[in-house]
Design a protein around this motif. Structure first.
Motif, mmCIF file in Angstrom:
data_model
loop_
_atom_site.group_PDB
_atom_site.id
_atom_site.type_symbol
_atom_site.label_atom_id
_atom_site.label_comp_id
_atom_site.label_asym_id
_atom_site.label_seq_id
_atom_site.Cartn_x
_atom_site.Cartn_y
_atom_site.Cartn_z
ATOM 1 N N ARG A 184 0.848 -1.215 0.000
ATOM 2 C CA ARG A 184 0.000 0.000 0.000
ATOM 3 C C ARG A 184 0.868 1.244 0.000
ATOM 4 O O ARG A 184 1.762 1.367 0.848
ATOM 5 C CB ARG A 184 -0.865 0.050 1.269
ATOM 6 C CG ARG A 184 -1.676 -1.185 1.556
ATOM 7 C CD ARG A 184 -3.135 -1.029 1.101
ATOM 8 N NE ARG A 184 -3.852 -2.262 1.341
ATOM 9 C CZ ARG A 184 -4.279 -3.088 0.367
ATOM 10 N NH1 ARG A 184 -4.060 -2.811 -0.911
ATOM 11 N NH2 ARG A 184 -4.930 -4.206 0.665
ATOM 12 N N LEU B 291 3.310 2.418 -1.668
ATOM 13 C CA LEU B 291 4.749 2.174 -1.575
ATOM 14 C C LEU B 291 5.552 3.211 -2.371
ATOM 15 O O LEU B 291 5.233 3.482 -3.525
ATOM 16 C CB LEU B 291 5.086 0.774 -2.118
ATOM 17 C CG LEU B 291 4.465 -0.375 -1.334
ATOM 18 C CD1 LEU B 291 4.720 -1.713 -2.046
ATOM 19 C CD2 LEU B 291 5.042 -0.421 0.082
ATOM 20 N N ARG C 94 13.550 -2.699 1.407
ATOM 21 C CA ARG C 94 12.499 -2.032 2.194
ATOM 22 C C ARG C 94 12.009 -0.809 1.454
ATOM 23 O O ARG C 94 12.792 -0.125 0.789
ATOM 24 C CB ARG C 94 13.048 -1.587 3.534
ATOM 25 C CG ARG C 94 13.197 -2.688 4.538
ATOM 26 C CD ARG C 94 13.342 -2.095 5.919
ATOM 27 N NE ARG C 94 13.693 -3.141 6.870
ATOM 28 C CZ ARG C 94 14.912 -3.644 6.975
ATOM 29 N NH1 ARG C 94 15.884 -3.177 6.223
ATOM 30 N NH2 ARG C 94 15.160 -4.601 7.841
ATOM 31 N N SER D 167 8.539 4.441 2.103
ATOM 32 C CA SER D 167 7.309 4.634 2.884
ATOM 33 C C SER D 167 6.249 3.692 2.341
ATOM 34 O O SER D 167 6.433 3.104 1.281
ATOM 35 C CB SER D 167 6.850 6.102 2.791
ATOM 36 O OG SER D 167 6.396 6.356 1.483
ATOM 37 N N GLY D 168 5.123 3.571 3.050
ATOM 38 C CA GLY D 168 4.070 2.651 2.648
ATOM 39 C C GLY D 168 4.142 1.372 3.450
ATOM 40 O O GLY D 168 5.036 1.201 4.280
ATOM 41 N N ARG D 169 3.160 0.455 3.206
ATOM 42 C CA ARG D 169 3.098 -0.757 4.012
ATOM 43 C C ARG D 169 3.083 -2.003 3.144
ATOM 44 O O ARG D 169 2.538 -2.001 2.041
ATOM 45 C CB ARG D 169 1.851 -0.737 4.909
ATOM 46 C CG ARG D 169 1.716 0.550 5.714
ATOM 47 C CD ARG D 169 0.998 0.316 7.021
ATOM 48 N NE ARG D 169 1.781 -0.453 7.975
ATOM 49 C CZ ARG D 169 2.767 0.047 8.734
ATOM 50 N NH1 ARG D 169 3.121 1.310 8.610
ATOM 51 N NH2 ARG D 169 3.391 -0.720 9.597
ATOM 52 N N GLN E 151 2.031 -6.123 3.522
ATOM 53 C CA GLN E 151 1.404 -7.099 4.417
ATOM 54 C C GLN E 151 1.389 -8.461 3.754
ATOM 55 O O GLN E 151 0.914 -8.615 2.626
ATOM 56 C CB GLN E 151 -0.032 -6.634 4.711
ATOM 57 C CG GLN E 151 -0.842 -7.589 5.540
ATOM 58 C CD GLN E 151 -1.253 -6.966 6.879
ATOM 59 O OE1 GLN E 151 -1.087 -5.753 7.066
ATOM 60 N NE2 GLN E 151 -1.790 -7.774 7.761
ATOM 61 N N ASP F 38 2.531 -8.043 9.203
ATOM 62 C CA ASP F 38 2.935 -6.745 8.656
ATOM 63 C C ASP F 38 4.442 -6.728 8.474
ATOM 64 O O ASP F 38 5.186 -6.888 9.439
ATOM 65 C CB ASP F 38 2.510 -5.631 9.631
ATOM 66 C CG ASP F 38 2.695 -4.267 9.005
ATOM 67 O OD1 ASP F 38 3.333 -4.184 7.920
ATOM 68 O OD2 ASP F 38 2.188 -3.281 9.589
ATOM 69 N N SER G 185 6.116 -4.195 7.042
ATOM 70 C CA SER G 185 6.626 -2.838 6.827
ATOM 71 C C SER G 185 7.785 -2.508 7.748
ATOM 72 O O SER G 185 8.751 -1.893 7.337
ATOM 73 C CB SER G 185 5.516 -1.814 7.039
ATOM 74 O OG SER G 185 4.325 -2.288 6.480
ATOM 75 N N ASP G 186 7.687 -2.929 9.002
ATOM 76 C CA ASP G 186 8.731 -2.574 9.956
ATOM 77 C C ASP G 186 9.566 -3.794 10.359
ATOM 78 O O ASP G 186 10.224 -3.783 11.392
ATOM 79 C CB ASP G 186 8.111 -1.928 11.201
ATOM 80 C CG ASP G 186 7.278 -0.725 10.812
ATOM 81 O OD1 ASP G 186 7.780 0.088 10.015
ATOM 82 O OD2 ASP G 186 6.120 -0.628 11.265
#
Lengths: 786, 235
Positions: free
Chosen positions: B9, B11, B60, B63-65, B67, B72, B74-75
């Motif tokens: 999402r 990204l 990575r 920004s953005g996520r 899944q 998740d 993202s992090d």
């Protein structure tokens, strides 16, 4: 076997040339480490066992004549656990068909044959029976002279002859390194100690009910310096000549110095090799990581963790290092044994076993692995940090700059090839500097290898050409008036006769002291004179003495100040001596002054201790016999014999050292140059192939690659000369400065030798790489990778 | 409608290459559903490889996520991403990225060594038609064969996602079709959700859904009611 392990083995096989050169550098370092350390450990063990089992004393003292009753007062000194009083007397010995009779000591043995301290180790034969004129003799002398048990030996003490029958040969912890007083080298053939039952000896020396030497064992935690002071005080009224501890006991002092040198070399030399190995691993692994960039990415993409991939490369390094370690340990064990045997010729222990401890092997492996990991760390960190997505893309073009030569504007006339070479060298200044340093280290090691020979030649030149210039040296049994020299001068065959006054003294400043020698030179003397390390004869001051620089440092005094001296012969009086200046002596600790100044200081008529002769013929045997027959003469030694002995003793070790150092240095030089060349080739294969495609000849592209290496080798030479000098200085520093100081002379031939061998190693590596360069597959190179 | 396996999402991705800064993604949304075969179409530099690398846990997003099922990413830290790749993702790259010092079987074993319940390497190679070439080194195989080894390596872990970056990019037409047939078969028989990046338009016909990227953004999306057979594709 895991697939990743198979990759490791195949990568290793692929890198075999480089892996082998690195393994050899590691092997050299570990070999030296294991060799020196194992010899150090073995000697230390032999010594400790010997000293403990044979109860080697802690404190020694010499006295003119003290009543036996004093023993109980010495035993009462706090900290003393055992006292062994005995007789010691310098003597010369008559041995058939030996023109230069041996000198040495007559020593007492308790009548029951069992000294409470400094016990003897019987090698052959049996203990002497008291009252039968029997005696024991030092084994080193007996073996060298082929002395048969039962044979008679005549000792001459103060002109009186006395015959002993030898019943056995022995080793003594006091004579592990059997060397006569005032000698600079051991001479098993000419130094001997004879142990005879005390009652007989006492009668002969007129010392019944008295002693003139003692050995003392201390209690654990005893205050040694206090015991020494108390002992000096007790012995002073009886002509005490100063007590000393183990550190100053002559044999132990030499042994300590040798052990210290071994220990220092065992750490310093391997460090050079392991540093080079670490550097090479860094170079080779960095290149490998660069080439395997996409493989690393693939491994990470399929799910291998950073740790697993990093470990994979560390394992590769470990394999190289372990191969080197195994070779090095095998070599070290062999080298250690050979070195140990060499030491066995000089140091005599009852039990002298070479052993290589498991712990040392583990340490060697650990140390080499640590060096390997350290060297590989940068490259492995790059592996770990490489993001897999980035690794999929080709590496960004390397950032080049105009080289400093170009910026200085002196490139109008240079070829593009030369420009490429200089840009490549200046683009990675650290890498270039490290390569230069690596090659320079091998230049340094080569210099060290030959330096040993230079050192000995320099020392021999100084000692035997500039300092001691007599043909025959006559030692009188005691100081003689100057006319003794005139008598010598009248002997047939003698061209010139000079005298030298030699006075043993204890030089003291506060609590610091050393037993040294004062030399009194005849004013018009030519045969002996004080000479600086650089070979320049020095003029003696009108007042005071020139004193060994090192001795001034030990005593912490400066020229212009005065020191206290206690005579070690005759009156044993105390005097004050002015230090006129320092002198860099080659051997021993001494003060040099004019004979008249010395006589004045001692309050005596001018006397001589040594006669120095130049003779007409090389054949001096008759003259020697004649001199020897004179009652006042203690010994005669020929200059030529001393030079021979010195040469013989050093030649073997010089040959071995030079050979090893040359092999080691070649290993390093080839290791560094070859690996640099291989890495340069594989990193720049594409560039070079591109140049070929656009029309450059093989010769032209070779010039680019090999030019880089050539410049590195040339730059390395002066750096290497400097490093070699520094290392030579370092090695000289491991020699006991109280025994020898070396003139720092490195012959031009040595520099030339180091340069030629390095250039040859560079050329050989260049040719190996050039072969690969000639076989460059242009199409394949351009097709591979992106 | 099938469950969403992987979703990205909003990204974005900014990276440096040498001395240049590149904004490769400028806010991309993408979903991949269970058993689906999606083709990501776009010109060179459109951001499709960057997107695939982020979805596959190789990189990575700035920004953005991201899944994966209910996880998740993202992090996620480096270790979590490694585990995600190891357990769930199979990659196929344009230049195969095989280990040249390992045989076909050993290249596959690289993966089967580190995952639970993998296919047997020989079985995985049979699936891609290389059952007879187990002991050949990459240098002894053609480009198509090497790419099929790479596919075998990707599927040997029974991945949930198969991410392919220009799998036919370095191959001629005939070999390329062969590779596409293997991908089609894996998607069909193992039910592996598959994303294929290509700039080759005809390949889009074999997809359930085609997403077009341009200049770091999604430009359009086309859903096919019927997929073309790989064997019928021509270019």
């Amino acid at each position: 076997m895991r697939a990743l392990d198979k990759k490791l083995l195949r990568d290793f096989a692929h890198l075999k040339g480089q892996a082998l050169t690195i393994a050899l550098v590691v092997a050299a370092g570990i070999g030296v480490f294991v060799g020196f350390q194992s010899v150090y450990g073995s000697l230390l063990y032999s010594r400790d066992v010997y000293y403990e089992r044979y109860r080697f004393a802690d404190v020694f003292a010499n006295v003119e004549r003290a009543p036996e009753q004093l023993k109980s007062r010495i035993e009462a000194i706090p900290g003393v656990s055992q006292v062994y009083t005995r007789l010691r007397y310098p003597a010369r010995f008559l041995v058939a068909d030996l023109p230069q009779p041996p000198v040495g000591l007559l020593a007492s043995l308790p009548d029951d044959g069992a000294p409470p301290l400094n016990a003897l180790h019987l090698v052959t034969g049996r203990l002497p029976t008291a009252g039968q004129g029997e005696a024991l003799v030092l084994a080193s002398f007996a073996e060298k002279r082929g002395l048969v048990l039962g044979e008679p030996l005549v000792a001459i003490v103060d002109g009186n002859a006395c015959t002993f029958r030898i019943t056995g040969t022995v080793l003594s912890p006091e004579f592990v390194y059997p060397m006569g007083a005032g000698e600079i080298l051991p001479d098993d053939e000419r130094f001997l100690v004879l142990w005879a039952p005390r009652t007989e000896l006492a009668a002969m020396l007129k010392l019944t009910g008295a002693f003139n030497d003692l050995a003392v064992a201390l209690q654990p935690l005893a205050h040694q310096s206090q015991v020494l002071a108390d002992l000096d005080q007790l012995l002073a009224p009886y002509g005490g000549r100063g007590a000393y501890n183990r550190a100053l006991q002559p044999s132990n002092n030499v042994l300590d110095g040798e052990l210290y040198q071994l220990q220092t070399l065992a750490l310093a030399v391997p460090m050079v090799f392991l540093a080079v190995a670490a550097f090479l691993l860094n170079v080779v692994l960095s290149r490998l990581v660069h080439l395997q960039r996409s493989q690393i990415a693939a491994l990470k993409a399929v799910g291998y963790s950073n740790l697993q991939v990093g470990l994979h490369y560390l394992e590769l390094v470990s394999v190289m290092v372990l191969v080197g370690s195994v070779l090095g340990i095998a070599f070290g064990a062999w080298f250690g044994r050979a070195l140990h045997d060499l030491y066995g010729q000089f140091f005599r222990f009852p039990v002298q076993l070479y052993h290589l401890e498991g712990r040392l092997i583990l340490t060697a492996v650990g140390v080499s692995l640590a060096a390997g990991v350290l060297g590989a760390m940068v490259a492995v960190r790059a592996v770990v940090q490489l993001p897999p997505a980035e690794a999929m893309r080709p590496a960004a073009p390397l950032a080049y700059r105009r080289s400093i030569l170009e910026r200085l504007g002196i490139t109008g006339w240079v070829s593009p090839a030369f420009r490429m070479v200089t840009r490549e060298l200046t683009r990675r200044p650290l890498r270039t500097s490290l390569s230069v340093l690596g090659i320079a280290l091998s230049v340094g090691v080569l210099i060290i290898g030959r330096f040993n020979a230079d050192l000995t030649n320099g020392l021999m030149d100084l000692l035997f050409q500039r300092m001691w210039r007599e043909d025959l040296l006559v030692a009188f049994a005691g100081p003689r008036p100057e006319r003794a020299i005139r008598e010598l001068g009248h002997l047939p065959g003698v061209i010139r006769a000079e005298g030298l006054r030699v006075v043993p003294v204890r030089m003291r400043v506060g609590p610091r002291h050393r037993d040294v020698v004062l030399y009194g030179y005849q004013e018009d003397g030519e045969l002996r004179r004080p000479v600086s390390l650089s070979g320049v004869p020095l003029t003696l001051p009108e007042r005071g003495a020139l004193v060994t620089q090192n001795l001034l440092e030990i005593l912490q005094v400066s020229p212009g100040e005065e020191v206290e001296i206690e005579l070690r012969e005759g009156s044993y009086a105390k005097k004050t001596l002015l230090i006129a200046g320092p002198i860099e002596d080659a051997a021993g600790l001494a003060g040099h002054l004019r004979a008249d100044t010395l006589a004045q200081l001692l309050g005596e008529e001018p006397l001589v201790s040594l006669g120095l002769l130049t003779v007409a013929s090389r054949d001096t045997q008759d003259l020697e016999r004649r001199l020897q027959a004179m009652p006042q003469v203690l010994s005669v030694s020929a200059h030529a014999t001393l030079v021979d002995r010195f040469e013989k003793q050093s030649a073997e070790s010089i040959r071995v050292m030079t050979l090893f150092a040359t092999i080691f240095a070649m290993t390093i030089a080839v290791g560094v140059v070859y690996n640099n060349a291989r890495v340069a080739l594989s990193l720049r294969e594409r560039d070079l192939a591109s140049l070929r495609v656009i029309g450059m000849t093989r010769r032209e592209i070779s010039a680019i690659l090999l030019g880089e290496l050539g410049i590195q080798v040339i730059l390395a030479l002066p750096v290497g000369f400097w490093i070699g000098r520094a290392m030579a200085r370092g090695i000289s520093a491991t020699v006991d400065p109280e025994r020898f100081r070396f003139p720092m002379v490195i012959e031009t031939q040595t520099y030339a030798f180091a340069a030629i061998v390095t250039l040859a190693a560079g050329l050989a590596s260049g040719l190996l790489v050039r072969r690969k360069l000639d076989r460059l597959d242009l199409i394949a190179v351009l097709k591979t990778r992106e | 409608m099938a469950e969403v396996v992987l979703a990205g999402r909003e990204l974005t991705k900014l990276y440096r290459m040498g001395e240049v800064e590149v904004l490769a993604l400028r806010g991309v949304d993408l979903e991949l559903r269970e058993g689906e075969l999606v083709v990501l179409l776009g010109a060179s530099g459109s951001g499709k490889s960057t997107l695939l690398n982020i979805l596959g846990g190789l990189d990575r997003a700035s920004s953005g996520r991201v899944q994966y099922r209910d996880q998740d990413l993202s992090d996620a830290d480096e270790d979590e991403l490694t585990l995600y790749r190891r357990r769930h993702v199979g990659f196929v790259f344009q230049f195969y990225n095989l280990i040249p010092s390992l045989t076909a079987k050993e290249n596959v074993a690289l993966v089967t060594d580190i995952v639970d319940d993998p296919l047997d390497p020989a079985e995985a190679l049979s699936l891609v038609g290389l059952g007879q070439r187990l002991d050949h080194f990459p240098s002894q195989m053609s480009g198509g064969e090497q790419q099929r080894v790479a596919i075998a390596r990707a599927i040997a872990k029974r991945p949930d996602l198969l991410l392919c970056d220009e799998p036919t990019g370095a191959l001629d037409f005939q070999t390329g079709v062969l590779v596409l047939e293997v991908l089609e078969r894996v998607n069909r028989e193992l039910g592996t959700s598959t994303a294929v990046i290509t700039h080759n338009l005809p390949i889009a016909a074999m997809a359930d859904r085609v997403v077009t990227l341009a200049d770091g953004r999604v430009q359009g999306e086309v859903v096919h009611t019927q997929r073309a057979k790989a064997a019928d594709i021509r270019w």
